[in-house]
Scaffold this motif. Structure first.
Motif, PDB file in Angstrom:
ATOM      1  N   SER A 174       0.840  -1.207   0.000  1.00 22.42           N
ATOM      2  CA  SER A 174       0.000   0.000   0.000  1.00 22.42           C
ATOM      3  C   SER A 174       0.867   1.246   0.000  1.00 22.42           C
ATOM      4  CB  SER A 174      -0.912   0.022   1.236  1.00 22.42           C
ATOM      5  OG  SER A 174      -1.702  -1.133   1.331  1.00 22.42           O
ATOM      6  N   VAL A 175       0.308   2.314  -0.555  1.00 19.53           N
ATOM      7  CA  VAL A 175       0.979   3.615  -0.533  1.00 19.53           C
ATOM      8  C   VAL A 175      -0.085   4.682  -0.347  1.00 19.53           C
ATOM      9  CG1 VAL A 175       0.866   3.875  -3.052  1.00 19.53           C
ATOM     10  CG2 VAL A 175       2.589   5.134  -1.734  1.00 19.53           C
ATOM     11  N   ARG A 176       0.265   5.723   0.403  1.00 14.18           N
ATOM     12  CA  ARG A 176      -0.689   6.803   0.634  1.00 14.18           C
ATOM     13  C   ARG A 176       0.052   8.134   0.710  1.00 14.18           C
ATOM     14  NH1 ARG A 176      -4.038   6.766   6.033  1.00 14.18           N
ATOM     15  NH2 ARG A 176      -2.106   7.623   6.893  1.00 14.18           N
ATOM     16  N   PHE A 177      -0.552   9.163   0.102  1.00 13.67           N
ATOM     17  CA  PHE A 177      -0.047  10.533   0.204  1.00 13.67           C
ATOM     18  C   PHE A 177      -1.165  11.396   0.743  1.00 13.67           C
ATOM     19  CE2 PHE A 177       0.353  14.836  -1.504  1.00 13.67           C
ATOM     20  CZ  PHE A 177       1.590  15.184  -0.986  1.00 13.67           C
ATOM     21  N   THR A 178      -0.865  12.210   1.736  1.00 14.62           N
ATOM     22  CA  THR A 178      -1.856  13.123   2.296  1.00 14.62           C
ATOM     23  C   THR A 178      -1.191  14.472   2.554  1.00 14.62           C
ATOM     24  OG1 THR A 178      -3.395  13.499   4.141  1.00 14.62           O
ATOM     25  CG2 THR A 178      -1.400  12.235   4.634  1.00 14.62           C
ATOM     26  N   ALA A 179      -1.923  15.556   2.265  1.00 10.45           N
ATOM     27  CA  ALA A 179      -1.376  16.909   2.426  1.00 10.45           C
ATOM     28  C   ALA A 179      -2.487  17.835   2.902  1.00 10.45           C
ATOM     29  CB  ALA A 179      -0.792  17.417   1.113  1.00 10.45           C
ATOM     30  N   MET A 180      -2.066  18.964   3.482  1.00  9.80           N
ATOM     31  CA  MET A 180      -3.016  19.920   4.049  1.00  9.80           C
ATOM     32  C   MET A 180      -2.489  21.333   3.886  1.00  9.80           C
ATOM     33  SD  MET A 180      -4.392  19.947   7.991  1.00  9.80           S
ATOM     34  CE  MET A 180      -5.137  21.413   8.697  1.00  9.80           C
ATOM     35  N   TYR A 215       7.028   2.576   5.920  1.00  7.28           N
ATOM     36  CA  TYR A 215       7.930   3.716   5.937  1.00  7.28           C
ATOM     37  C   TYR A 215       7.071   4.982   5.933  1.00  7.28           C
ATOM     38  CZ  TYR A 215      11.192   7.266   4.302  1.00  7.28           C
ATOM     39  OH  TYR A 215      11.934   8.418   4.178  1.00  7.28           O
ATOM     40  N   VAL A 216       7.421   5.958   6.770  1.00  6.47           N
ATOM     41  CA  VAL A 216       6.663   7.188   6.878  1.00  6.47           C
ATOM     42  C   VAL A 216       7.603   8.381   6.692  1.00  6.47           C
ATOM     43  CG1 VAL A 216       5.163   8.603   8.322  1.00  6.47           C
ATOM     44  CG2 VAL A 216       5.082   6.108   8.516  1.00  6.47           C
ATOM     45  N   LEU A 217       7.248   9.290   5.785  1.00  9.90           N
ATOM     46  CA  LEU A 217       7.978  10.536   5.583  1.00  9.90           C
ATOM     47  C   LEU A 217       7.025  11.685   5.900  1.00  9.90           C
ATOM     48  CD1 LEU A 217      10.395  12.232   4.518  1.00  9.90           C
ATOM     49  CD2 LEU A 217       9.339  12.072   2.257  1.00  9.90           C
ATOM     50  N   ARG A 218       7.383  12.530   6.893  1.00 12.18           N
ATOM     51  CA  ARG A 218       6.537  13.643   7.290  1.00 12.18           C
ATOM     52  C   ARG A 218       7.244  14.965   6.995  1.00 12.18           C
ATOM     53  NH1 ARG A 218       2.352  11.931  10.755  1.00 12.18           N
ATOM     54  NH2 ARG A 218       1.920  14.118  11.204  1.00 12.18           N
TER      55      ARG A 218
END
Length: 220
Positions: A174-180, A215-218
């Motif tokens: 799975s892959v997810r991109f979220t932005a605000m 893996y998480v990139l913030r």
């Protein structure tokens, strides 16, 4: 239905914790969308369509209106196909299913008024699943001399989450991109207040126990 329940806004927020691929939701669902609150919802079913109209306390307390406000919310959605469109894996068969939704809400607190709107969809075809969920919010100031408003100027926010996964036998990469965006943070917040990229793999087809790696990139 009446009681303490989730406010019907945002597919990302409404997906149950047991069906989440990652350990947290997207930025819009975490920071812009109400979670659980005390209230009542009227639900109408019209074939593949569902309409929900609700009124909730603006806070999340079980024992009263701790923020002296109310949230009015309206959500309409449609689901086509036999598979669950509030989960990325599982469900009957391996065919095609599509769920689409749109929602709006207004929250009047003592010092602020929040107006929000959003839309979402989930598509499942074979082993592939895709979710898109977006929201827009405007916070206006009211009686700021009576209560701390939480923001110091009229503020607009936007959030977007996109997540995709593909089930291969017993694993689900799975892959997810979220932005605000947040206008109160100046020119940088108007471009991007934060972004999170998730990538990982979970076992599929066994719901009693899960052990995943990711893996998480913030960027904030």
């Amino acid at each position: 239905q009446a009681g303490r329940s989730k406010v019907p806004f945002s597919r990302d927020q409404l997906i149950g914790a047991a069906d989440l691929t990652f350990q947290e939701r997207g930025l819009a669902a975490e920071y812009m969308v109400p979670d659980r609150s005390l209230g009542a919802v009227a639900i109408g079913m019209f074939g593949p369509a569902k309409v929900q109209l609700g009124v909730f306390n603006s806070g999340d307390s079980l024992f009263g209106d701790d923020k002296n406000g109310k949230t009015l919310v309206l959500r309409g959605e449609g689901s086509f196909g036999a598979r669950d469109t509030y989960a990325f894996s599982g469900g009957p068969g391996s065919g095609f299913s599509l769920g689409i939704g749109a929602n709006g809400l207004m929250t009047d607190n003592l010092s602020t008024r929040n107006i929000a709107a959003g839309g979402d969809m989930m598509l499942r075809a074979g082993g592939f699943s895709l979710m898109l969920d977006g929201a827009w919010e405007k916070i206006s100031l009211l009686n700021t001399e009576l209560e701390e408003p939480g923001v110091y100027e009229p503020t607009t926010r936007m959030g977007l989450t996109a997540q995709a996964s593909y089930t291969i036998r017993v694993v689900e990469p799975s892959v997810r991109f979220t932005a605000m965006q947040d206008s109160s943070l100046g020119k940088y917040g108007q471009v991007m207040a934060g972004a999170v990229l998730h990538g990982g793999i979970n076992p599929a087809g066994y719901d009693r126990f899960r052990l995943g790696a990711g893996y998480v990139l913030r960027l904030e």
